[in-house]
Design a protein around this motif. Structure first.
Motif, PDB file in Angstrom:
ATOM      1  N   LYS A   1      23.860  35.615  42.420  1.00 26.43           N
ATOM      2  CA  LYS A   1      24.016  34.600  41.376  1.00 26.43           C
ATOM      3  C   LYS A   1      25.332  34.834  40.629  1.00 26.43           C
ATOM      4  O   LYS A   1      26.106  33.910  40.390  1.00 26.43           O
ATOM      5  N   LYS A   2      25.608  36.101  40.329  1.00 24.01           N
ATOM      6  CA  LYS A   2      26.831  36.420  39.586  1.00 24.01           C
ATOM      7  C   LYS A   2      28.081  36.163  40.428  1.00 24.01           C
ATOM      8  O   LYS A   2      29.097  35.687  39.931  1.00 24.01           O
ATOM      9  N   ILE A   3      27.995  36.507  41.707  1.00 24.65           N
ATOM     10  CA  ILE A   3      29.149  36.262  42.585  1.00 24.65           C
ATOM     11  C   ILE A   3      29.448  34.766  42.637  1.00 24.65           C
ATOM     12  O   ILE A   3      30.597  34.335  42.507  1.00 24.65           O
ATOM     13  N   LEU A   4      28.386  33.986  42.789  1.00 24.53           N
ATOM     14  CA  LEU A   4      28.570  32.531  42.843  1.00 24.53           C
ATOM     15  C   LEU A   4      29.185  32.005  41.559  1.00 24.53           C
ATOM     16  O   LEU A   4      30.089  31.167  41.579  1.00 24.53           O
ATOM     17  N   GLU A   5      28.663  32.507  40.446  1.00 23.94           N
ATOM     18  CA  GLU A   5      29.200  32.064  39.146  1.00 23.94           C
ATOM     19  C   GLU A   5      30.692  32.357  39.075  1.00 23.94           C
ATOM     20  O   GLU A   5      31.490  31.523  38.650  1.00 23.94           O
ATOM     21  N   ALA A   6      31.066  33.564  39.516  1.00 31.04           N
ATOM     22  CA  ALA A   6      32.481  33.948  39.453  1.00 31.04           C
ATOM     23  C   ALA A   6      33.317  33.065  40.380  1.00 31.04           C
ATOM     24  O   ALA A   6      34.408  32.612  40.017  1.00 31.04           O
ATOM     25  N   LEU A   7      32.789  32.790  41.570  1.00 28.96           N
ATOM     26  CA  LEU A   7      33.544  31.958  42.519  1.00 28.96           C
ATOM     27  C   LEU A   7      33.675  30.527  42.008  1.00 28.96           C
ATOM     28  O   LEU A   7      34.692  29.873  42.183  1.00 28.96           O
ATOM     29  N   LYS A   8      32.604  30.045  41.356  1.00 29.46           N
ATOM     30  CA  LYS A   8      32.650  28.663  40.851  1.00 29.46           C
ATOM     31  C   LYS A   8      33.561  28.551  39.633  1.00 29.46           C
ATOM     32  O   LYS A   8      34.193  27.520  39.416  1.00 29.46           O
ATOM     33  N   ALA A   9      33.616  29.634  38.860  1.00 32.21           N
ATOM     34  CA  ALA A   9      34.448  29.605  37.643  1.00 32.21           C
ATOM     35  C   ALA A   9      35.928  29.655  38.004  1.00 32.21           C
ATOM     36  O   ALA A   9      36.766  29.003  37.386  1.00 32.21           O
ATOM     37  N   GLY A  10      36.266  30.437  39.059  1.00 27.45           N
ATOM     38  CA  GLY A  10      37.678  30.564  39.440  1.00 27.45           C
ATOM     39  C   GLY A  10      38.131  29.347  40.229  1.00 27.45           C
ATOM     40  O   GLY A  10      37.421  28.898  41.122  1.00 27.45           O
ATOM     41  N   SER A  11      39.321  28.818  39.892  1.00 20.51           N
ATOM     42  CA  SER A  11      39.766  27.622  40.603  1.00 20.51           C
ATOM     43  C   SER A  11      40.394  27.992  41.952  1.00 20.51           C
ATOM     44  O   SER A  11      40.340  27.228  42.904  1.00 20.51           O
ATOM     45  N   GLY A  12      40.978  29.206  42.042  1.00 22.66           N
ATOM     46  CA  GLY A  12      41.606  29.609  43.308  1.00 22.66           C
ATOM     47  C   GLY A  12      40.799  30.717  43.955  1.00 22.66           C
ATOM     48  O   GLY A  12      39.593  30.590  44.125  1.00 22.66           O
TER      49      GLY A  12
END
Ligand code: BTN
Length: 317
Positions: free
Chosen positions: A3-14
């Motif tokens: 869940k945290k990895i996804l959040e980080a990936l979704k938050a980052g634009s690149g």
């Protein structure tokens, strides 16, 4: 962790580097890699580029908790979301969780059901990846005799949600079928666990045909794809259903059910129509004229007598 990895990936634009993720989650870079692999298995398309890191290219249209929860902003419904790739019925899963004390608002979603069930012992066809199949646990403080009201409430919530997301123009056939041009788009099943005078919990099961084509659907059914000739996201439909369910549930608990019934009547394709009733008295015909305070359908028979239908189905003539 995922869940945290996804959040980080979704938050980052690149790209988000493996180093950043391992620092954020306090795990090794090879552990990050393992989680990324598991996310890929769930259908996330994640690009990995040496020296740059990871980038989320697309998310699967599956009712995964991380997807449904995004922007959900509900307090009760969906505070816990359980996803199963394959189940016999989300009703059974939700029942088992509820018996073990799962909180009100817990939702069970699945991608396919081996034995999806409908009302009155019918089968709910639930092919893989084609529909929204979910069950919601509620713990209302009401006697069992009033639970039918929740069925109508769920129909209102689902109908508004589906129309909002897709614009398909569904209406409600008593008590809780969603129809489009006379064909069934969605169904709702309410099951309860109760003592004589007290509800322990209610499970509301909602099935919506989203992607199914002719080959996947029973003859009397339709799907959003069939009606609109385009794909609608199952995640968006499910999310909107949960939002709408929360709005109507909290509204009804606060102000009572009359407001729900008013909305039900506006969305109804039954009121004002000629209907046929089947019962111990045989087949009788009349006009559907309203709802009583428990959600029963009032029908003015051709004989002039008005009767109340509290269970079963009516046939629209
Ligand atoms: C009906 O119209 O007869 C009700 C259909 C309800 C189907 C849903 S799909 C999710 C949940 N799990 C089930 O087995 N049934 C309900």
């Amino acid at each position: 962790m995922q869940k945290k990895i996804l959040e980080a990936l979704k938050a980052g634009s690149g790209y988000v580097s493996g180093e950043q993720l391992s620092a954020l989650l306090k795990i090794s870079r090879s552990a990050v890699w393992k989680h990324i692999d598991q996310l890929r298995e769930q259908g996330y398309d994640i690009l990995a580029v040496p020296h740059l890191g990871y980038q989320l290219k697309s998310s699967p249209d599956k009712l995964l908790p991380g997807e449904v929860r995004e922007g959900l902003k509900t307090r009760i419904i969906g505070r816990e979301i359980v996803y199963r790739e394959s189940v016999m019925s989300t009703m059974d899963e939700a029942f088992a969780l509820a018996v073990n004390g799962a909180a009100e608002g817990t939702v069970v979603c699945a991608d396919v059901q081996g034995r999806g069930r409908g009302r009155m012992g019918r089968v709910w066809s639930s092919p893989q990846g084609k529909g929204v199949y979910l069950s919601v646990i509620l713990r209302p403080q009401m006697p069992p005799s009033q639970v039918a009201r929740l069925t109508l409430l769920s129909a209102v919530a689902a109908c508004e949600a589906v129309n909002r997301v897709s614009g398909v123009g569904a209406g409600i056939k008593w008590p809780n079928d969603l129809l489009v041009r006379g064909r069934k788009l969605a169904g709702i099943l309410t099951e309860l666990n109760a003592e004589f005078d007290r509800v322990r919990f209610v499970v509301i099961g909602i099935g919506i045909n989203v992607h199914g084509g002719r080959g996947h659907l029973p003859a009397v059914a339709t799907s959003l794809k069939q009606e609109l000739k385009r794909d609608v996201s199952r995640v968006e439909v499910a999310r909107e259903v949960l939002r709408s369910l929360e709005q109507w549930y909290t509204r009804a608990l606060k102000s009572g059910f009359p407001v729900v019934f008013e909305r039900w009547k506006e969305l109804s394709v039954t009121i004002g129509r000629r209907v046929s009733l089947r019962g111990p008295e045989g087949i009788r015909e009349g006009e559907a004229v309203g709802l009583d305070e428990d959600g029963g359908l009032l029908v003015r028979l051709d004989s002039g007598e008005t009767v109340k239908k509290i269970s079963g189905d009516v046939v629209l003539i």
